[in-house]
Enzyme design. Structure first.
Site, PDB file in Angstrom:
ATOM      1  CG  HIS A  37      -1.743  -1.341   1.315  1.00 49.47           C
ATOM      2  ND1 HIS A  37      -2.080  -1.770   2.458  1.00 49.47           N
ATOM      3  CD2 HIS A  37      -2.831  -1.612   0.433  1.00 49.47           C
ATOM      4  CE1 HIS A  37      -3.020  -2.771   2.359  1.00 49.47           C
ATOM      5  NE2 HIS A  37      -3.356  -2.591   1.318  1.00 49.47           N
ATOM      6  CE  LYS A  63     -11.200  -8.167   1.994  1.00 50.15           C
ATOM      7  NZ  LYS A  63     -10.132  -7.324   1.432  1.00 50.15           N
ATOM      8  NE  ARG A  85      -2.811  -8.213  -4.090  1.00 48.33           N
ATOM      9  CZ  ARG A  85      -3.495  -8.612  -3.163  1.00 48.33           C
ATOM     10  NH1 ARG A  85      -2.924  -8.372  -2.133  1.00 48.33           N
ATOM     11  NH2 ARG A  85      -4.710  -8.971  -3.182  1.00 48.33           N
ATOM     12  CB  SER A 118      -4.194  -7.053   4.670  1.00 46.81           C
ATOM     13  OG  SER A 118      -3.760  -5.607   4.350  1.00 46.81           O
TER      14      SER A 118
HETATM   15  O1  PNS Z   1      -9.111  -3.319   0.900  1.00 44.64           O
HETATM   16  P1  PNS Z   1     -10.412  -3.675   0.392  1.00 44.64           P
HETATM   17  O2  PNS Z   1     -11.111  -4.389   1.175  1.00 44.64           O
HETATM   18  O3  PNS Z   1     -10.296  -4.342  -1.178  1.00 44.64           O
HETATM   19  O4  PNS Z   1     -11.340  -2.337   0.025  1.00 44.64           O
HETATM   20  C1  PNS Z   1     -12.623  -2.519  -0.460  1.00 44.64           C
HETATM   21  C2  PNS Z   1     -13.430  -1.261  -0.323  1.00 44.64           C
HETATM   22  C3  PNS Z   1     -13.383  -0.591   1.104  1.00 44.64           C
HETATM   23  C4  PNS Z   1     -12.760  -0.311  -1.172  1.00 44.64           C
HETATM   24  C5  PNS Z   1     -15.028  -1.362  -0.733  1.00 44.64           C
HETATM   25  O5  PNS Z   1     -15.467  -2.407   0.015  1.00 44.64           O
HETATM   26  C6  PNS Z   1     -15.811  -0.118  -0.523  1.00 44.64           C
HETATM   27  O6  PNS Z   1     -15.669   0.472  -1.302  1.00 44.64           O
HETATM   28  N1  PNS Z   1     -16.668   0.069   0.706  1.00 44.64           N
HETATM   29  C7  PNS Z   1     -17.476   1.040   0.864  1.00 44.64           C
HETATM   30  C8  PNS Z   1     -18.943   0.845   0.716  1.00 44.64           C
HETATM   31  C9  PNS Z   1     -19.259   0.749  -0.951  1.00 44.64           C
HETATM   32  O7  PNS Z   1     -19.229   1.881  -1.476  1.00 44.64           O
HETATM   33  N2  PNS Z   1     -19.410  -0.356  -1.442  1.00 44.64           N
HETATM   34  C10 PNS Z   1     -19.533  -0.527  -2.799  1.00 44.64           C
HETATM   35  C11 PNS Z   1     -18.207  -0.466  -3.790  1.00 44.64           C
HETATM   36  S1  PNS Z   1     -18.619  -0.547  -5.483  1.00 44.64           S
END
Ligand code: PNS
Length: 165
Positions: free
Chosen positions: A21, A45, A94, A132
């Site tokens: 990151h 998660k 990745r 992570s």
């Molecule tokens: O690190 P991650 O878990 O891949 O991140 C995922 C994240 C936090 C970017 C995604 O779950 C998110 O945007 N969550 C906020 C709620 C939301 O807008 N969900 C719809 C995404 S299209």
């Protein structure tokens, strides 16, 4: 909010922040004037670290970066991005395994706001294999994770798993 600065929001769970990151943020700074590392409350998660712990670790890591801001966010990502006057969502890619999930999110976010673009940067080859999830697993089982996370995150993981620093 209207701003002339080119701002990108780099959203994620950051549970915890890894050197992958950090590398992505550093490279993103070659493109964007400012990067907001947005730590999500709602994530698919169940996180190991609380929201405030995740924000605290990321803030400490970037405390000397004047163009990086670390903030928690909740609710829909796209609403948060709009509220910050950002033009882009920054994400790392990745390998092929990431593609489907990233593609779905990018298309959904594009449907929700056509004027906000998702920009993908390839993860530096040094960090291609880390995540992570993998790091938490290795740390939980007593493996050595020095060098794949910032030092303050290493301490946080040691504390979480009751290991001596
Ligand atoms: O690190 P991650 O878990 O891949 O991140 C995922 C994240 C936090 C970017 C995604 O779950 C998110 O945007 N969550 C906020 C709620 C939301 O807008 N969900 C719809 C995404 S299209």
């Amino acid at each position: 909010m209207e701003t002339s600065k080119l701002i990108a929001v780099y959203p994620g769970t950051f549970d915890p922040l890894t050197n992958g990151h950090v590398s992505l943020v550093k490279r993103g700074l070659d493109i964007f004037d400012e990067i907001i590392l947005a730590v999500a409350l709602q994530t698919p998660k169940v996180p190991l670290f609380s929201l405030s712990e995740r924000v605290e670790m990321a803030s400490r890591t970037f405390e000397n970066f004047d163009r990086v801001l670390v903030e928690p966010f909740e609710g829909l990502l796209i609403d948060y991005v709009r509220s910050k006057g950002a033009k882009a969502i920054l994400r790392g890619m990745r390998a092929v395994a990431d593609f489907e999930y990233e593609f779905q999110m990018a298309l959904m976010n594009r449907r929700l706001a056509r004027n906000i673009q998702t920009v993908f940067l390839m993860t530096d080859y040094k960090w291609l294999y880390i995540s992570s999830t993998l790091i938490k697993d290795v740390a939980r089982l007593g493996g050595d994770i020095q060098g794949v996370v910032p030092d303050n995150v290493l301490k946080g993981l040691y504390r979480k798993f009751g290991r001596l620093e």
